[in-house]
Write a protein that holds these residues in place. Structure first.
Motif, PDB file in Angstrom:
ATOM      1  N   GLY B  31       0.854  -1.275  -0.037  1.00  0.00           N
ATOM      2  CA  GLY B  31       0.178   0.020   0.119  1.00  0.00           C
ATOM      3  C   GLY B  31       0.607   1.537  -0.334  1.00  0.00           C
ATOM      4  O   GLY B  31       0.299   2.398   0.211  1.00  0.00           O
ATOM      5  N   ASN B  32       2.449   0.999  -0.283  1.00  0.00           N
ATOM      6  CA  ASN B  32       2.836   2.201  -0.161  1.00  0.00           C
ATOM      7  C   ASN B  32       4.156   2.193  -1.144  1.00  0.00           C
ATOM      8  O   ASN B  32       4.034   1.258  -2.319  1.00  0.00           O
ATOM      9  N   VAL B  33       4.563   3.292  -1.792  1.00  0.00           N
ATOM     10  CA  VAL B  33       5.860   3.167  -2.624  1.00  0.00           C
ATOM     11  C   VAL B  33       6.910   3.512  -1.924  1.00  0.00           C
ATOM     12  O   VAL B  33       6.408   5.271  -1.483  1.00  0.00           O
ATOM     13  N   LEU B 187       9.104  -0.810  -5.415  1.00  0.00           N
ATOM     14  CA  LEU B 187       9.972   0.338  -4.519  1.00  0.00           C
ATOM     15  C   LEU B 187      10.754   0.365  -5.747  1.00  0.00           C
ATOM     16  O   LEU B 187      10.799  -0.034  -7.009  1.00  0.00           O
ATOM     17  N   VAL B 188      10.758   1.744  -5.683  1.00  0.00           N
ATOM     18  CA  VAL B 188      11.466   2.812  -6.469  1.00  0.00           C
ATOM     19  C   VAL B 188      13.041   2.976  -5.745  1.00  0.00           C
ATOM     20  O   VAL B 188      13.147   3.908  -5.561  1.00  0.00           O
ATOM     21  N   ALA B 189      14.268   2.886  -6.895  1.00  0.00           N
ATOM     22  CA  ALA B 189      15.206   2.761  -7.417  1.00  0.00           C
ATOM     23  C   ALA B 189      15.868   3.675  -8.050  1.00  0.00           C
ATOM     24  O   ALA B 189      15.963   3.415  -9.275  1.00  0.00           O
ATOM     25  N   SER B 190      15.784   5.469  -7.517  1.00  0.00           N
ATOM     26  CA  SER B 190      16.013   6.432  -8.816  1.00  0.00           C
ATOM     27  C   SER B 190      16.343   7.512  -8.168  1.00  0.00           C
ATOM     28  O   SER B 190      17.208   7.932  -6.984  1.00  0.00           O
ATOM     29  N   ASN B 191      17.338   8.027  -8.692  1.00  0.00           N
ATOM     30  CA  ASN B 191      17.901   9.388  -8.184  1.00  0.00           C
ATOM     31  C   ASN B 191      17.624  10.542  -9.507  1.00  0.00           C
ATOM     32  O   ASN B 191      17.681  11.547  -8.790  1.00  0.00           O
ATOM     33  N   GLU B 192      15.699  10.374  -9.478  1.00  0.00           N
ATOM     34  CA  GLU B 192      15.270  11.533 -10.865  1.00  0.00           C
ATOM     35  C   GLU B 192      14.225  11.745  -9.247  1.00  0.00           C
ATOM     36  O   GLU B 192      13.356  10.708  -8.760  1.00  0.00           O
ATOM     37  N   ASP B 193      14.662  13.364  -9.627  1.00  0.00           N
ATOM     38  CA  ASP B 193      13.801  13.464  -8.575  1.00  0.00           C
ATOM     39  C   ASP B 193      12.446  13.172  -9.194  1.00  0.00           C
ATOM     40  O   ASP B 193      10.796  13.771  -8.167  1.00  0.00           O
ATOM     41  N   LEU B 196      11.096   9.848  -7.424  1.00  0.00           N
ATOM     42  CA  LEU B 196      11.095  10.144  -6.446  1.00  0.00           C
ATOM     43  C   LEU B 196      10.030  11.238  -5.420  1.00  0.00           C
ATOM     44  O   LEU B 196       9.345  10.664  -4.324  1.00  0.00           O
ATOM     45  N   GLN B 197       9.440  11.547  -6.199  1.00  0.00           N
ATOM     46  CA  GLN B 197       8.256  12.394  -5.791  1.00  0.00           C
ATOM     47  C   GLN B 197       7.154  11.826  -5.562  1.00  0.00           C
ATOM     48  O   GLN B 197       6.269  12.505  -5.215  1.00  0.00           O
ATOM     49  N   LEU B 198       6.750  10.569  -5.785  1.00  0.00           N
ATOM     50  CA  LEU B 198       5.815   9.510  -5.915  1.00  0.00           C
ATOM     51  C   LEU B 198       5.949   8.903  -4.985  1.00  0.00           C
ATOM     52  O   LEU B 198       4.761   8.211  -4.482  1.00  0.00           O
ATOM     53  N   CYS B 199       7.074   8.832  -4.163  1.00  0.00           N
ATOM     54  CA  CYS B 199       6.627   8.061  -2.755  1.00  0.00           C
ATOM     55  C   CYS B 199       6.824   8.646  -2.044  1.00  0.00           C
ATOM     56  O   CYS B 199       6.665   9.680  -1.536  1.00  0.00           O
TER      57      CYS B 199
END
Lengths: 219, 214
Positions: B31-33, B187-193, B196-199
């Motif tokens: 239920g989370n990102v 789970l999102v592994a990234s450097n893109e802002d 990461l805004q979706l998390c």
């Protein structure tokens, strides 16, 4: 069923890319041609043709059977397999694929030997068939697990025959002995010890391979 | 929504003598990102590979549970959907053939309806019968999302999910992340802002590095 699906994927992929079949076919043709040229018009003994048969089979296995895992590693699809199947499924699927390749390859080599070498005469075909069956299974199992080990290494081409030689040596020696017995026309009962050695080799290699594969497969 | 929990218990990873990360004690719930951030070489891809059971940690334990039942390592692949730039599909097959083979190997019946829905969602429906060899890198990236979602996984791991994608592709991926994040663990592994805004929460791997050597 999952292992069969993996085998089916590999077989369809092989039919499209001819990754292993072409290498094997060329190797068999070239090796047998070289043997024919070097023999010339000389008449060679029965036992020598039996020995040459297994030499060709051993080196053909070296040239084609490592592809099961090496092709996945080279194409970068090893991780894809990690994500869709358990290690035992992957090993079983690759083993079925190598079994098919070994049987196709060895049928072709044996057929060519029967046709091209007059002195390749098997008096007890049934004994030869038993040796051929268990020998092929042993070659397929050993080649599959060795292929899995070397696929992670950088010098795959060199490592495969080096690792295979000690592992396949007891199998090849037993097969040479059984081929000699088949050429002499010995009965199955006379060759029971060698046949049991072959069966034991297959069972030990299969058990050890399934136990070890999990550790080999996971980085 | 199925309750899926991922627990990292004091996870440490070294490559040779080089410490990648140390002392990861975290819990992720469905239920989370969640975002995993950090500069290049900080171990984002290593961490997601450890979570997916592709590589082993040097120390520590990773526990996956679905509906309070622990998932064994052998069956973990049935619960995970994975997308990354270093994941490759089979070039010699068409997109649909790839998906059929993957379903069969997983031991599930190929769900054509879902495959067609996902193909349409990522704008690949018209190209489904083309060999993957002829796809652009962006199209291959889109196809990886179908590979990851076709078996309806409960844990979706996206390593650099928008790499090689154009703007419309990015919008599609953000839509998928938001949708999946409501019912599954993402789970999102990234450097893109923008990723990461979706998390809901972002974990920075730089905070888990100490200058220790073994």
């Amino acid at each position: 069923m999952k292992a069969y699906s993996l085998f089916k994927k590999d077989w369809e992929s092989e039919l499209r890319t001819r990754y292993a079949i072409n290498a094997l076919a060329m190797f068999i043709l070239v090796t047998i041609s070289v043997i024919m040229f070097s023999i010339g018009s000389e008449k060679i003994t029965e036992y020598l043709t039996g020995g040459l048969l297994w030499v060709v089979i051993f080196f053909s296995a070296m040239s084609g059977l490592s592809r099961a895992f090496v092709s996945e590693e080279e194409r970068g699809t090893t991780m894809t397999l990690h994500l869709i199947a358990s290690p035992s499924t992957i090993f079983s699927g690759k083993l079925i694929f190598n079994l098919l390749l070994v049987f196709l390859m060895n049928f072709a080599i044996t057929f060519l030997f029967f046709v091209l070498f007059e002195s390749f005469i098997i008096k007890n075909i049934f004994l030869f068939a038993v040796a051929f069956l268990f020998g092929n299974i042993g070659i397929a199992i050993s080649s599959t697990i060795i292929a899995a080990i070397i696929s992670k290494a950088s010098s795959k081409g060199t490592l495969y025959p080096v690792l295979s030689f000690p592992i396949l040596l007891p199998l090849i020696l037993t097969l040479l002995e059984l081929t000699k017995f088949a050429m002499d026309g010995n009965s199955i009962n006379d060759s029971l010890v060698e046949i049991l050695v072959l069966v034991c080799y297959d069972v030990i290699m299969l058990t050890a391979s399934y136990l070890l594969f999990d550790f080999i497969w996971k980085e | 929504m199925i309750d899926y929990t991922l627990t990292l218990d004091n996870v440490v990873k070294y490559f040779g003598r080089r410490l990648v990360f140390d002392g990861l004690n975290l819990t992720f719930e469905s239920g989370n990102v969640y975002g995993i951030a950090g500069p290049n070489g900080s171990g984002k891809s290593t961490l997601v590979k450890i979570i997916s059971n592709i590589i082993s940690p040097t120390r520590g334990k990773i526990v996956h549970t679905s509906s309070q039942k622990i998932i064994e390592g052998e069956k973990l692949h049935d619960y995970i959907g994975f997308v990354s730039p270093y994941l490759f599909l089979y070039d010699e097959f068409t997109a649909e053939e790839n998906l059929i083979h993957f379903s069969n190997i997983r031991g599930i019946k190929f769900n054509k309806q879902r495959a067609d829905y996902l193909l349409a969602q990522v704008n690949l429906f018209d190209r489904r019968n083309d060999l993957v060899r002829g796809y652009s890198s962006g199209m291959k990236q889109r196809l990886k999302f179908i590979f990851a979602l076709l078996h309806e996984p409960q844990l979706i791991i996206l390593d650099e999910p928008v790499s090689n994608l154009d703007n419309s592709g990015k919008e599609i991926v953000y839509g998928i992340i938001s949708e999946e994040g409501k019912k599954n663990l993402v789970l999102v592994a990234s450097n893109e802002d923008s990723d990461l805004q979706l998390c809901n929460e972002v974990l920075n791997l730089e905070n888990y590095k100490q200058n220790k050597k073994i």
